[in-house]
Structures are given as structure tokens and as C-alpha cells.
Design a protein around this motif. Sequence first.
Motif, PDB file in Angstrom:
ATOM      1  N   THR A 306       0.846  -1.209   0.000  1.00  0.00           N
ATOM      2  CA  THR A 306       0.000   0.000   0.000  1.00  0.00           C
ATOM      3  C   THR A 306       0.881   1.258   0.000  1.00  0.00           C
ATOM      4  O   THR A 306       0.571   2.226  -0.696  1.00  0.00           O
ATOM      5  CB  THR A 306      -0.988   0.014   1.191  1.00  0.00           C
ATOM      6  N   ALA A 307       2.004   1.208   0.740  1.00  0.00           N
ATOM      7  CA  ALA A 307       2.892   2.383   0.760  1.00  0.00           C
ATOM      8  C   ALA A 307       3.488   2.610  -0.630  1.00  0.00           C
ATOM      9  O   ALA A 307       3.556   3.750  -1.115  1.00  0.00           O
ATOM     10  CB  ALA A 307       3.998   2.180   1.792  1.00  0.00           C
ATOM     11  N   THR A 310       0.810   4.012  -2.946  1.00  0.00           N
ATOM     12  CA  THR A 310       0.506   5.398  -2.584  1.00  0.00           C
ATOM     13  C   THR A 310       1.613   6.314  -3.119  1.00  0.00           C
ATOM     14  O   THR A 310       1.324   7.363  -3.700  1.00  0.00           O
ATOM     15  CB  THR A 310       0.385   5.544  -1.046  1.00  0.00           C
ATOM     16  N   ASP A 313       1.178   7.111  -6.545  1.00  0.00           N
ATOM     17  CA  ASP A 313      -0.081   7.788  -6.819  1.00  0.00           C
ATOM     18  C   ASP A 313      -1.092   6.878  -7.539  1.00  0.00           C
ATOM     19  O   ASP A 313      -1.862   7.330  -8.382  1.00  0.00           O
ATOM     20  CB  ASP A 313       0.213   9.030  -7.671  1.00  0.00           C
ATOM     21  N   SER A 315      -4.318   4.449  -7.102  1.00  0.00           N
ATOM     22  CA  SER A 315      -5.325   4.210  -6.061  1.00  0.00           C
ATOM     23  C   SER A 315      -5.706   2.729  -5.971  1.00  0.00           C
ATOM     24  O   SER A 315      -5.562   1.959  -6.923  1.00  0.00           O
ATOM     25  CB  SER A 315      -6.544   5.111  -6.205  1.00  0.00           C
ATOM     26  N   GLN A 318      -8.457  -0.132   0.213  1.00  0.00           N
ATOM     27  CA  GLN A 318      -7.686  -0.471   1.417  1.00  0.00           C
ATOM     28  C   GLN A 318      -8.062  -1.886   1.894  1.00  0.00           C
ATOM     29  O   GLN A 318      -9.201  -2.129   2.272  1.00  0.00           O
ATOM     30  CB  GLN A 318      -7.978   0.552   2.519  1.00  0.00           C
TER      31      GLN A 318
END
Length: 395
Positions: A306-307, A310, A313, A315, A318
Motif C-alpha cells: 500500500t505504501a 501510494t 499515486d 489508487s 484499502q
Amino acid sequence: MVLLGKDVSSQTNWVLANLQPAGIRAFNNQIASIPHLIKLTVGEPDLKTPLSVKVAATMSIWRNHSHYSAAAGILSLRQAVAAFMVKTQQVDYDPATEIITTVGSTEGLAAAIMAAFNPGDQVIVPTPAYPLYIPMLKFVGAQPVSVNTAPERFKLTALRLDEELRQHPNVRAIILNYPHNPTGITYSAQEMRALAQVIRAHHLIAIADEIYGQLTYNHSHVSLARFIPERTIVVTGLSKSHAMTGYRVGAVVGPQDLMREIAKLHSYLVTAPSNPAQYAAVQAYRDERAVKGARSRYYKRQQFLTAALTAMDISYIQPRGAFYLFMRVPERYGTDDRKFALKLAYQAGVGCIPGQIFGPGGEGYVRLSYATQLSQIKKAMGRLKDFIGRNEYLN
Ligand SMILES: Cc1ncc(COP(=O)(O)O)c(C=O)c1O
């Protein structure tokens, strides 16, 4: 090679003939021969089966457990499943009449669907969904009613379910899966209670696929059975939590009257699961340390993933459970997730599953499985970053 006689060439089941083979494996096979491909494709744990579980399976063979077990499964495994349900969900099931052990949760799902539904029955399937439910429903002649959950970020809300049921007053049942394949979403106790109220108000039965129930991150798993045990069939197992996919053992629990019929069908289908797998599963239920270890490793990978996304950029949804992440196809690549997944596989050497394989709502996403070593995931994210960088000016 043996060719089917021309005079019997149309003698297969006609419903089956119109169903497609499983899409995840087909796509995985399509890209498998790409050199140096990092596969974030299949939902197959890379972790080793716990040693104590392997010993239990081996001991079962040495102890000459060589004969059929009871069709419902060995009593000690049914008792272990009952204890697990009490401990995790505070629901009390009778191992004698309300639990059967199955050949993976897949056979449990098949037996539940075949035993519970009649031709013409309408059954809600929130989509995207694990691709087995809809073909199985069609096979028994039931009518899947897909509810695309993409607008609510892949969570079926009680409000939406109620609306759908008003539009489809003949729906008899629902199949819910949480933690969810392919999105990794799951439901809080409050959300689950609200869904349970709607399910009860509309007199439905529910099949709850909880195969990922032991893989939740920073919160505990809440079963629908906690709120409406009288109308819930829980399908569970250890394939994912204990890296036991190849053992083929799972369980189904539910109200006695439903379980009697499911047990009957299960005995027609498989007689009983194999003994070594069942004894291994008894041990797996005891080995909580193994699940804890698996959970923390998957969580670490999830956090890395997820990091990394992110930072790029990109999406995604979660994830709260299972070992999947549903990633949005970056806008500049259009909305064809299959095309994107092929491009990513051939040009970047990263394999993932196109979201459209999971049905309506999956389009425009790809599923990344993090049941793969962290070093591989890191490498895959590096490749993804280069790939995105190379295509910066794409339009
Ligand atoms: C949602 C879901 N249900 C059931 C299964 C089947 O699990 P098992 O190996 O226990 O048959 C899978 C496997 O990927 C799954 O993702």
C-alpha cells in the motif's frame, strides 16, 4: 488419444457445456511462460505448512487411518471446528449434527449450493466475487442476481441490499464472502448486524464464505452467524490461514435441518475427506502460533504494497483481510483491465489478475495477491514503478 464416439458426442451436461472454465487459472496460465515473471496472481500461500500439521498428517498414515471416516468427518475435527466457532464467534454448534468436514471449502460451497437451492431460485451475489459462485448456482438451475458493489467501494451496505430485495422480491438467498476475494474488504460488527437484519427481514438464507476469516488485520473477524445463526451456512477452512491448500480440507457449519441435506449431498459427492488431511486440520486448529505468524507476515507485505502504490499515486481499495489488494488501473491506461494486466505482464514482468474476471464492478481494477515473498513484492513494485515511468506520456 481417444476420440469420443460420434454417436455419443453430445452427451454431456448441457448446463455445464455453457459454463466457462475458471478464469483466474486460465489467465494465470496465459502469462505463466513469460520469462522472469513475478506472479502476484493466484491465491496460493507461499508460506510453508506448519511442521506440527505435517507431522499430524504423517502420523495419521502411520497409525493406519486407512479406512473411510464418518461421512461427516472425524469427530475430533468436528469438535475442533465447534470449539473454533465458540471461541471466535460465540456461536455453539453441535458437532454431531451441525458440522461436516469437506474436501476444501470448495466442496463445502458446492455441497451447500447444490443442497440448498432449487431450479429457478434467485440468489444474490454481490460482485465482484470469487468466480465459483455464479457457475455453481447456474449449474443447479438457480438464478444469480448480481449486485455490483463498486459504487459503494465494494461493500454491500444494508441499505443497498434492502433496495435490491425490494426490486427482486423473489430472492431466496444471498452468498456473502468476507474477508473478500478479490477486494480484501470485510465488514465491521455494526455493518454485519445491519446486513443480518435485512437478511432476516426478507426471510433469506445466507451462505457465508469465511475461508479468509483468520486473516484479518488489526481487527477481529465477525461472522454473520453471530447475528443470524438460524439462517446462515458458514463455509470455513484452513487452506489459506495455515497454507494447506493442497490438503483439501474444510468445513461447513449451520442449522441442523440444512446440514442434514448438505451432509447427504456431501456423502454422495465425496463420501468423506481423506484421513491424513482431517488429522492435520485438527492439529492446525490447535496451532494458533502459526496463524499469528502468517497474519503478521501478510500484514507486513500489505503495508509495503500500500505504501508503494501510494507513493506511485496509484489508487486501490484499502485491504482489511485476506491477502489481496484491488488496484485501480491508472487512468492513462484506459479502463480495459485485461489489456492492462497483459501489458504489465509482458512489458514489466509483473503478473496480476484482471478485475473483470470477478464479474460486474471488477472492470478497471486488477487484483494483486500478496501471498508471495516480500522480496518478490518489492521487486514487483520496482518494476511497476519503472513501467509507469516509461509510460508517463501515454495517452
Ligand atoms: C473466496 C474463496 N472461497 C473459497 C476458496 C476455496 O478454498 P479451498 O482451497 O479451501 O477449497 C477460495 C480459494 O481461493 C476463495 O478465494
